[in-house]
Motif scaffolding. Structure first.
Motif, PDB file in Angstrom:
ATOM      1  N   GLU A 148       8.163   5.516 -11.169  1.00 53.78           N
ATOM      2  CA  GLU A 148       8.981   6.475 -12.167  1.00 53.78           C
ATOM      3  C   GLU A 148      10.305   6.349 -11.375  1.00 53.78           C
ATOM      4  N   THR A 149      11.329   5.911 -12.090  1.00 54.87           N
ATOM      5  CA  THR A 149      12.651   6.125 -11.358  1.00 54.87           C
ATOM      6  C   THR A 149      13.779   6.139 -12.432  1.00 54.87           C
ATOM      7  N   LEU A 150      14.915   6.596 -11.812  1.00 56.69           N
ATOM      8  CA  LEU A 150      16.427   6.555 -12.386  1.00 56.69           C
ATOM      9  C   LEU A 150      16.915   5.742 -11.955  1.00 56.69           C
ATOM     10  N   PHE A 151      17.687   4.771 -12.747  1.00 54.50           N
ATOM     11  CA  PHE A 151      18.303   3.446 -12.261  1.00 54.50           C
ATOM     12  C   PHE A 151      19.843   3.497 -12.526  1.00 54.50           C
ATOM     13  N   GLU A 152      20.965   3.283 -11.815  1.00 54.04           N
ATOM     14  CA  GLU A 152      22.253   3.544 -12.273  1.00 54.04           C
ATOM     15  C   GLU A 152      22.493   2.452 -13.071  1.00 54.04           C
ATOM     16  N   VAL A 153      23.017   2.477 -14.314  1.00 51.53           N
ATOM     17  CA  VAL A 153      23.509   1.391 -15.148  1.00 51.53           C
ATOM     18  C   VAL A 153      24.900   1.335 -15.124  1.00 51.53           C
ATOM     19  N   ASN A 154      25.629   2.429 -14.699  1.00 50.20           N
ATOM     20  CA  ASN A 154      27.043   2.410 -14.370  1.00 50.20           C
ATOM     21  C   ASN A 154      27.386   3.509 -13.658  1.00 50.20           C
ATOM     22  N   ASP A 155      28.498   3.947 -13.186  1.00 44.15           N
ATOM     23  CA  ASP A 155      28.944   4.999 -12.217  1.00 44.15           C
ATOM     24  C   ASP A 155      28.559   6.174 -12.681  1.00 44.15           C
ATOM     25  N   THR A 156      28.401   6.530 -13.848  1.00 46.42           N
ATOM     26  CA  THR A 156      27.969   7.771 -14.247  1.00 46.42           C
ATOM     27  C   THR A 156      26.879   7.900 -15.314  1.00 46.42           C
ATOM     28  N   LEU A 157      26.088   6.596 -15.548  1.00 48.46           N
ATOM     29  CA  LEU A 157      25.320   6.376 -16.529  1.00 48.46           C
ATOM     30  C   LEU A 157      24.013   5.850 -15.996  1.00 48.46           C
ATOM     31  N   TYR A 158      22.835   6.836 -16.206  1.00 51.45           N
ATOM     32  CA  TYR A 158      21.625   6.466 -15.461  1.00 51.45           C
ATOM     33  C   TYR A 158      20.630   6.352 -16.480  1.00 51.45           C
ATOM     34  N   ALA A 159      19.535   5.528 -16.277  1.00 52.29           N
ATOM     35  CA  ALA A 159      18.574   5.514 -17.204  1.00 52.29           C
ATOM     36  C   ALA A 159      16.957   5.649 -16.663  1.00 52.29           C
ATOM     37  N   HIS A 160      16.073   6.346 -17.286  1.00 51.02           N
ATOM     38  CA  HIS A 160      14.829   6.206 -16.836  1.00 51.02           C
ATOM     39  C   HIS A 160      14.171   4.951 -17.036  1.00 51.02           C
ATOM     40  N   ALA A 161      13.068   4.648 -15.966  1.00 51.11           N
ATOM     41  CA  ALA A 161      12.390   3.329 -15.950  1.00 51.11           C
ATOM     42  C   ALA A 161      10.997   3.616 -15.265  1.00 51.11           C
TER      43      ALA A 161
END
Length: 175
Positions: A82-95
């Motif tokens: 379970e992690t958060l990954f960086e989509v953009n400089d200030t945007l993260y998504a759960h994965a």
């Protein structure tokens, strides 16, 4: 004339200004010396940009290498990550990432390739080594260039002072 290991020529130091000034006029000599300083400053700016780029790139490579190592360590388990990954400089998504033996790496120019974790680790380790060597060389070049710029500025000052002295002597001789 010798150079540093990457071919940047060493600035000559003008020991005997009287001898050096026998070949050209003071104005032409000062212009030539100033052009050389400009070339060294151009190289210095180029190395500064290179250093800045590498200082940004190295932490990214290290972070990616740590992630690949983590994925390699988790290969034997069946438990997803379970992690958060960086989509953009200030945007993260759960994965939720299942254990995997492959990773996708951005190579640049909108190119992404799939590697096994072992291949990815090897590739990233070699890129990290190259980047660290490049940074070390850029820093050495910057130090060398600063020395050469200082030498050339001293040469300019010595030629300028020589010219002032010669003009004063000419005025005194004509008076």
């Amino acid at each position: 004339m010798d150079a540093n290991p990457r071919g940047i020529p060493r600035a000559p130091f003008v020991e005997d200004v009287d001898e050096y000034m026998k070949t050209d006029s003071p104005e032409a000599t000062l212009r030539k010396l100033s052009e050389t300083v400009s070339k060294y400053r151009f190289m210095e700016n180029s190395r500064l940009q290179q250093r800045g780029s590498l200082e940004q790139k190295i932490p990214e490579i290290e972070k990616t290498l740590d992630i690949v190592d983590y994925l390699r360590d988790r290969q034997g388990t069946s438990e997803p990550i379970e992690t958060l990954f960086e989509v953009n400089d200030t945007l993260y998504a759960h994965a939720t990432v299942p254990p995997t033996a492959t990773v996708n790496l951005w190579l640049g120019a909108n190119v992404m390739l799939e590697y096994t974790t072992d291949e990815a680790k090897e590739l990233l380790a070699s890129k990290l080594t190259v980047a660290k060597t490049g940074l070390k060389n850029a820093i050495e070049d910057l130090e060398f260039l600063r020395d050469q710029i200082t030498t050339m500025e001293v040469n300019i000052a010595r030629v300028y002072n020589w010219d002032v002295k010669q003009r004063r002597l000419q005025r005194e001789a004509s008076a």
